[in-house]
Design an enzyme around this catalytic site. Structure first.
Site, PDB file in Angstrom:
ATOM      1  N   SER A   1      48.893  13.523  83.075  1.00  0.00           N
ATOM      2  CA  SER A   1      49.889  14.198  83.935  1.00  0.00           C
ATOM      3  C   SER A   1      49.542  15.630  84.273  1.00  0.00           C
ATOM      4  O   SER A   1      50.328  16.317  84.927  1.00  0.00           O
ATOM      5  CB  SER A   1      51.251  14.227  83.249  1.00  0.00           C
ATOM      6  OG  SER A   1      51.579  13.003  82.737  1.00  0.00           O
TER       7      SER A   1
ATOM      8  N   THR B   1      53.827  16.811  81.679  1.00  0.00           N
ATOM      9  CA  THR B   1      53.755  18.156  82.258  1.00  0.00           C
ATOM     10  C   THR B   1      53.981  19.167  81.161  1.00  0.00           C
ATOM     11  O   THR B   1      54.921  19.035  80.382  1.00  0.00           O
ATOM     12  CB  THR B   1      54.888  18.346  83.296  1.00  0.00           C
ATOM     13  OG1 THR B   1      54.569  17.576  84.434  1.00  0.00           O
ATOM     14  CG2 THR B   1      55.051  19.808  83.703  1.00  0.00           C
TER      15      THR B   1
ATOM     16  N   THR C   1      50.989  20.866  86.102  1.00  0.00           N
ATOM     17  CA  THR C   1      51.128  19.409  86.208  1.00  0.00           C
ATOM     18  C   THR C   1      50.251  18.837  87.317  1.00  0.00           C
ATOM     19  O   THR C   1      49.869  19.562  88.250  1.00  0.00           O
ATOM     20  CB  THR C   1      52.604  19.061  86.525  1.00  0.00           C
ATOM     21  OG1 THR C   1      52.799  17.662  86.409  1.00  0.00           O
ATOM     22  CG2 THR C   1      53.008  19.476  87.930  1.00  0.00           C
TER      23      THR C   1
ATOM     24  N   ARG D   1      53.075  15.574  98.195  1.00  0.00           N
ATOM     25  CA  ARG D   1      54.321  15.780  97.435  1.00  0.00           C
ATOM     26  C   ARG D   1      54.154  16.929  96.426  1.00  0.00           C
ATOM     27  O   ARG D   1      53.134  17.047  95.746  1.00  0.00           O
ATOM     28  CB  ARG D   1      54.690  14.495  96.703  1.00  0.00           C
ATOM     29  CG  ARG D   1      55.975  14.583  95.863  1.00  0.00           C
ATOM     30  CD  ARG D   1      55.683  14.875  94.404  1.00  0.00           C
ATOM     31  NE  ARG D   1      56.869  14.830  93.557  1.00  0.00           N
ATOM     32  CZ  ARG D   1      56.894  15.276  92.310  1.00  0.00           C
ATOM     33  NH1 ARG D   1      55.815  15.785  91.765  1.00  0.00           N
ATOM     34  NH2 ARG D   1      58.002  15.231  91.610  1.00  0.00           N
TER      35      ARG D   1
ATOM     36  N   THR E   1      60.405  19.517  82.451  1.00  0.00           N
ATOM     37  CA  THR E   1      59.497  18.403  82.687  1.00  0.00           C
ATOM     38  C   THR E   1      60.347  17.217  83.112  1.00  0.00           C
ATOM     39  O   THR E   1      61.552  17.209  82.899  1.00  0.00           O
ATOM     40  CB  THR E   1      58.676  18.080  81.418  1.00  0.00           C
ATOM     41  OG1 THR E   1      57.815  16.970  81.688  1.00  0.00           O
ATOM     42  CG2 THR E   1      59.556  17.733  80.240  1.00  0.00           C
ATOM     43  N   GLY E   2      59.714  16.236  83.725  1.00  0.00           N
ATOM     44  CA  GLY E   2      60.471  15.072  84.176  1.00  0.00           C
ATOM     45  C   GLY E   2      60.513  15.002  85.688  1.00  0.00           C
ATOM     46  O   GLY E   2      59.667  15.603  86.368  1.00  0.00           O
TER      47      GLY E   2
HETATM   48  N1  ASP Z   1      57.946  17.643  86.660  1.00  0.00           N
HETATM   49  C1  ASP Z   1      56.752  17.027  87.135  1.00  0.00           C
HETATM   50  C2  ASP Z   1      56.873  16.783  88.616  1.00  0.00           C
HETATM   51  O1  ASP Z   1      57.894  16.303  89.052  1.00  0.00           O
HETATM   52  C3  ASP Z   1      56.427  15.734  86.510  1.00  0.00           C
HETATM   53  C4  ASP Z   1      56.324  15.697  85.015  1.00  0.00           C
HETATM   54  O2  ASP Z   1      57.070  16.342  84.286  1.00  0.00           O
HETATM   55  O3  ASP Z   1      55.420  15.015  84.555  1.00  0.00           O
HETATM   56  O4  ASP Z   1      55.917  17.000  89.307  1.00  0.00           O
END
Ligand code: ASP
Length: 322
Positions: free
Chosen positions: A80, A182, A200, A210, A233-234
């Site tokens: 990630s 991330t 990330t 994106r 994160t998320g």
């Molecule tokens: N927050 C990150 C994103 O949406 C993804 C992740 O936490 O892995 O790009």
């Protein structure tokens, strides 16, 4: 008369006790204040230890978070972040990163391709340009002009995963427990300065172009040296809609402790459609050196190093399910 005297006396007693309690609290805060601390999302032990090395040598919180973030960026097994990160649905790896220092300076790169350490490019954007955000080709050009070298960031393993995904080719940018690592990393150095970083490769197999929350100041990361710092994160789209990290710092400004502020910020996600299906995790640290975290779903570990003592902790969550 007797009774009034008694009440008056005990009243003073309680007031005195209260003062002692406050003094004890102040003392414990100032003791904590002296220590250096770092906290990061997920089980990023190597990253916080790298940050700790900088802090323990009396380095700055800024250098510490950069050193920490660079660890998963160069780890091919971290799917990630950086090298080894899963590509977008065109098979190209694109990276997002942000950094903030104790003076409130900020730098970010969006949609950066072919450069191993986006966090260090973000730091240079902050330090060398009058801007905060550089994106795409411009960010890459800036990196190349500043001595970074172009390299292929798609590892054979990430390419294999992409080719497998292509067989199904279903575009569902949801985020399950296995899809993200991330790194958000925050630090307080021995001079009491706060800084943070977030880096990330974004959602696996995302649309080309994106950009998530990680490079967006206030969403993936926010630092206010007087108050505290937070990172996320998320599912980035959810964090962006609620300006997650900024809201946590603002809640800490209103005297909420870091865990409670993260919890409140998680609760704000609940009115987003499908919130029981995605994951968001927040970490925070306040000026007094208290740390905390909270996630939407279970299964969000985070790591802390406080004056050399490493801890792997499991965040509390709104939903019990993973
Ligand atoms: N927050 C990150 C994103 O949406 C993804 C992740 O936490 O892995 O790009």
């Amino acid at each position: 008369m007797q009774r009034r005297k008694f009440i008056k006396h005990t009243g003073i007693g309680f007031a005195t006790l209260g003062i002692f309690r406050d003094l004890a609290k102040l003392k414990s805060i100032s003791e904590k204040d002296r220590g250096a601390i770092t906290i990061a999302t997920w089980n990023n032990k190597k990253a916080v230890m790298a940050a700790w090395e900088v802090l323990s040598a009396n380095g700055s919180a800024l250098d510490a978070v950069e050193a920490g973030a660079r660890i998963p960026e160069e780890d091919p097994l971290d799917t990630s972040v950086g090298y080894g990160g899963y590509p977008d649905r065109e098979g190209r790896v694109s990276l997002d990163a942000s950094i903030m220092d104790h003076e409130g300076n900020a730098g970010s790169v969006f949609f950066l391709q072919g450069i191993l350490h986006p966090i260090s490019v973000a730091k240079l954007v902050m330090q060398k340009t009058p801007h905060v955000y550089l994106a795409g080709e411009g960010a890459k050009l800036f990196a190349l002009e500043n001595g970074f070298e172009e390299q292929n960031l798609l590892t054979p393993a990430a390419e294999k995963a992409y080719l497998e995904w292509k067989k199904i080719n279903k575009y569902s940018p949801k985020i399950g427990p296995e899809q993200h690592d991330t790194i958000g990393i925050l630090a307080k150095d021995r001079s009491g300065r706060l800084s943070g970083a977030c880096t990330t490769s974004g959602l696996a197999f995302k649309m080309h172009g994106r950009v998530g929350d990680s490079p967006i100041i206030g969403s993936g990361l926010f630092v206010d040296n007087k108050i505290g710092a937070a990172s996320a994160t998320g599912l980035g789209e959810a964090v962006i809609k609620k300006v997650g990290s900024f809201s946590i710092v603002e809640m800490m400004r209103n005297k909420m402790n870091p865990e409670k502020a993260c919890k409140k910020a998680i609760e704000r996600l609940l009115d987003i459609k499908g919130s029981s299906e995605f994951q968001v995790g927040y970490i925070a640290m306040n000026k007094a050196g208290e740390t905390g975290a909270y996630s939407l779903r279970a299964g969000f570990p985070y790591v802390v190093v406080r004056e050399g003592k490493f801890e792997l902790l499991e965040s509390k969550s709104f939903f019990d399910k993973k």
